[in-house]
Design an enzyme around this catalytic site. Structure first.
Site, PDB file in Angstrom:
ATOM      1  N   ASP A  10      70.504   4.013  45.753  1.00 50.29           N
ATOM      2  CA  ASP A  10      71.382   2.957  44.958  1.00 50.29           C
ATOM      3  C   ASP A  10      71.745   1.688  45.774  1.00 50.29           C
ATOM      4  O   ASP A  10      73.022   1.256  45.577  1.00 50.29           O
ATOM      5  CB  ASP A  10      72.451   3.606  44.103  1.00 50.29           C
ATOM      6  CG  ASP A  10      72.052   4.657  43.214  1.00 50.29           C
ATOM      7  OD1 ASP A  10      70.882   4.891  43.152  1.00 50.29           O
ATOM      8  OD2 ASP A  10      72.764   4.896  42.511  1.00 50.29           O
ATOM      9  N   ASP A  52      70.145   2.827  40.261  1.00 53.61           N
ATOM     10  CA  ASP A  52      70.886   3.003  38.861  1.00 53.61           C
ATOM     11  C   ASP A  52      70.202   2.195  37.934  1.00 53.61           C
ATOM     12  O   ASP A  52      70.133   0.864  38.339  1.00 53.61           O
ATOM     13  CB  ASP A  52      72.276   2.738  39.019  1.00 53.61           C
ATOM     14  CG  ASP A  52      73.068   3.767  38.596  1.00 53.61           C
ATOM     15  OD1 ASP A  52      72.812   4.890  38.159  1.00 53.61           O
ATOM     16  OD2 ASP A  52      74.634   3.441  38.353  1.00 53.61           O
ATOM     17  N   HIS A  54      70.680   1.194  34.253  1.00 48.23           N
ATOM     18  CA  HIS A  54      71.099   1.436  32.936  1.00 48.23           C
ATOM     19  C   HIS A  54      70.861   0.175  31.904  1.00 48.23           C
ATOM     20  O   HIS A  54      70.675  -0.895  32.112  1.00 48.23           O
ATOM     21  CB  HIS A  54      72.832   1.406  33.094  1.00 48.23           C
ATOM     22  CG  HIS A  54      73.220   2.281  34.103  1.00 48.23           C
ATOM     23  ND1 HIS A  54      72.995   3.721  34.194  1.00 48.23           N
ATOM     24  CD2 HIS A  54      74.329   2.332  34.968  1.00 48.23           C
ATOM     25  CE1 HIS A  54      73.730   4.338  35.194  1.00 48.23           C
ATOM     26  NE2 HIS A  54      74.328   3.264  35.703  1.00 48.23           N
ATOM     27  N   HIS A  71      77.389  -2.229  35.061  1.00 44.59           N
ATOM     28  CA  HIS A  71      76.740  -2.393  36.440  1.00 44.59           C
ATOM     29  C   HIS A  71      75.237  -1.802  36.269  1.00 44.59           C
ATOM     30  O   HIS A  71      74.779  -1.185  35.466  1.00 44.59           O
ATOM     31  CB  HIS A  71      77.619  -1.445  37.529  1.00 44.59           C
ATOM     32  CG  HIS A  71      77.334   0.015  37.137  1.00 44.59           C
ATOM     33  ND1 HIS A  71      78.343   0.503  36.513  1.00 44.59           N
ATOM     34  CD2 HIS A  71      76.599   1.293  37.570  1.00 44.59           C
ATOM     35  CE1 HIS A  71      77.956   1.930  36.419  1.00 44.59           C
ATOM     36  NE2 HIS A  71      76.944   2.168  36.888  1.00 44.59           N
ATOM     37  N   LYS A  96      66.908   5.853  37.518  1.00 44.79           N
ATOM     38  CA  LYS A  96      67.781   6.964  36.863  1.00 44.79           C
ATOM     39  C   LYS A  96      68.683   6.343  35.789  1.00 44.79           C
ATOM     40  O   LYS A  96      69.199   5.380  35.868  1.00 44.79           O
ATOM     41  CB  LYS A  96      68.422   7.773  38.131  1.00 44.79           C
ATOM     42  CG  LYS A  96      69.460   7.061  38.829  1.00 44.79           C
ATOM     43  CD  LYS A  96      70.382   8.167  39.908  1.00 44.79           C
ATOM     44  CE  LYS A  96      70.970   7.321  40.782  1.00 44.79           C
ATOM     45  NZ  LYS A  96      72.099   6.732  40.212  1.00 44.79           N
ATOM     46  N   CYS A 135      77.024   9.022  44.004  1.00 43.35           N
ATOM     47  CA  CYS A 135      75.401   9.169  44.002  1.00 43.35           C
ATOM     48  C   CYS A 135      74.851   9.737  45.210  1.00 43.35           C
ATOM     49  O   CYS A 135      73.955  10.676  45.173  1.00 43.35           O
ATOM     50  CB  CYS A 135      74.802   7.872  43.627  1.00 43.35           C
ATOM     51  SG  CYS A 135      75.087   7.723  41.822  1.00 43.35           S
TER      52      CYS A 135
HETATM   53  C1  VGL Z   1      77.162   5.071  41.013  1.00 44.55           C
HETATM   54  C2  VGL Z   1      79.323   5.094  39.919  1.00 44.55           C
HETATM   55  C3  VGL Z   1      78.462   4.621  38.854  1.00 44.55           C
HETATM   56  C4  VGL Z   1      76.550   5.409  42.520  1.00 44.55           C
HETATM   57  C5  VGL Z   1      76.560   4.940  40.050  1.00 44.55           C
HETATM   58  O1  VGL Z   1      75.288   4.823  42.626  1.00 44.55           O
HETATM   59  O2  VGL Z   1      77.302   6.032  43.396  1.00 44.55           O
HETATM   60  N1  VGL Z   1      78.492   5.190  41.198  1.00 44.55           N
HETATM   61  N2  VGL Z   1      77.218   4.586  38.758  1.00 44.55           N
HETATM   62 ZN    ZN Z   2      75.825   3.784  37.326  1.00 50.69          ZN
END
Ligand code: VGL
Ligand code: ZN
Length: 189
Positions: A10, A52, A54, A71, A96, A135
């Site tokens: 990420d 990530d 979404h 985000h 993901k 993550c």
């Molecule tokens: C993450 C918070 C929400 C991460 C992803 O990549 O660590 N943290 N979504």
């Molecule tokens: Zn996230």
């Protein structure tokens, strides 16, 4: 013989300073991760980058009762990998948490990551990226649960620390679960 893969977690704009869920100094790891990428490329070993990814009505966003500001919304600048990250052409991208109702901190959760690692004959992953206490931690723990060797590169990760000390706790938990912590200079795949 052990075969390693690099797993970059990420390393996206929204998790870097200026992004909507910025990890303090998240961008500072980019040169370190680029160094790791160089090592794995030269060794001819596979490189995976999780992201990530979404939908805009994702369950983890505050408007839906989740914890986080919006985000890494699919196909927005915030969801792009950091511009200075030198991903090779043959990088394998793992998206993901890409459906509205499900969140996933781990790159293994709801993805093909484990199957792709096995297909490639990988038995050890080297993990770096963001965020240490979410993550990165979840991905490394799932790697161990999958029976892989797991190395976490301490100077190539950064944490959110919603509660002070969360990242330190995450590292202790990872070590207790069987992960090895190293500095990037010690990685020689
Ligand atoms: C993450 C918070 C929400 C991460 C992803 O990549 O660590 N943290 N979504
Ligand atoms: Zn996230």
């Amino acid at each position: 013989m052990s075969k390693q893969a690099l797993v970059i977690v990420d390393l996206q704009n929204d998790f870097c300073p200026g992004g909507s869920l910025a990890v303090p100094d998240g961008d500072k790891i980019v040169p370190v991760v680029n160094d790791l990428i160089g090592k794995f490329c030269r060794a001819g070993l596979p490189i995976f980058a999780t992201r990530d990814w979404h939908p805009e009505n994702h369950v983890s966003f505050k408007a839906q009762g989740g914890l986080w500001p919006p985000h890494c919304v699919q196909n927005t600048p915030g969801a792009r990998f950091h511009l200075d990250l030198r991903l090779p052409d043959n990088v394998i991208i793992i998206s993901k948490a890409d459906s509205p109702e499900r969140d996933a901190y781990s790159g293994f959760e709801g993805t093909d990551l484990e199957a792709l690692l096995r297909e490639a004959g990988v038995d050890h992953i080297v993990v770096c990226g963001l965020a240490t206490d979410y993550c990165v931690k979840a991905t490394a723990l799932d790697g161990l649960r999958a029976g892989l060797g797991v190395t976490v590169v301490e100077d190539a990760i950064r944490g959110v620390d919603v509660q002070p000390g969360d990242s330190q706790k995450a590292l202790a938990e990872l070590q207790a679960a069987g992960a090895t912590l190293v500095q990037h200079s010690a990685v020689s795949p």
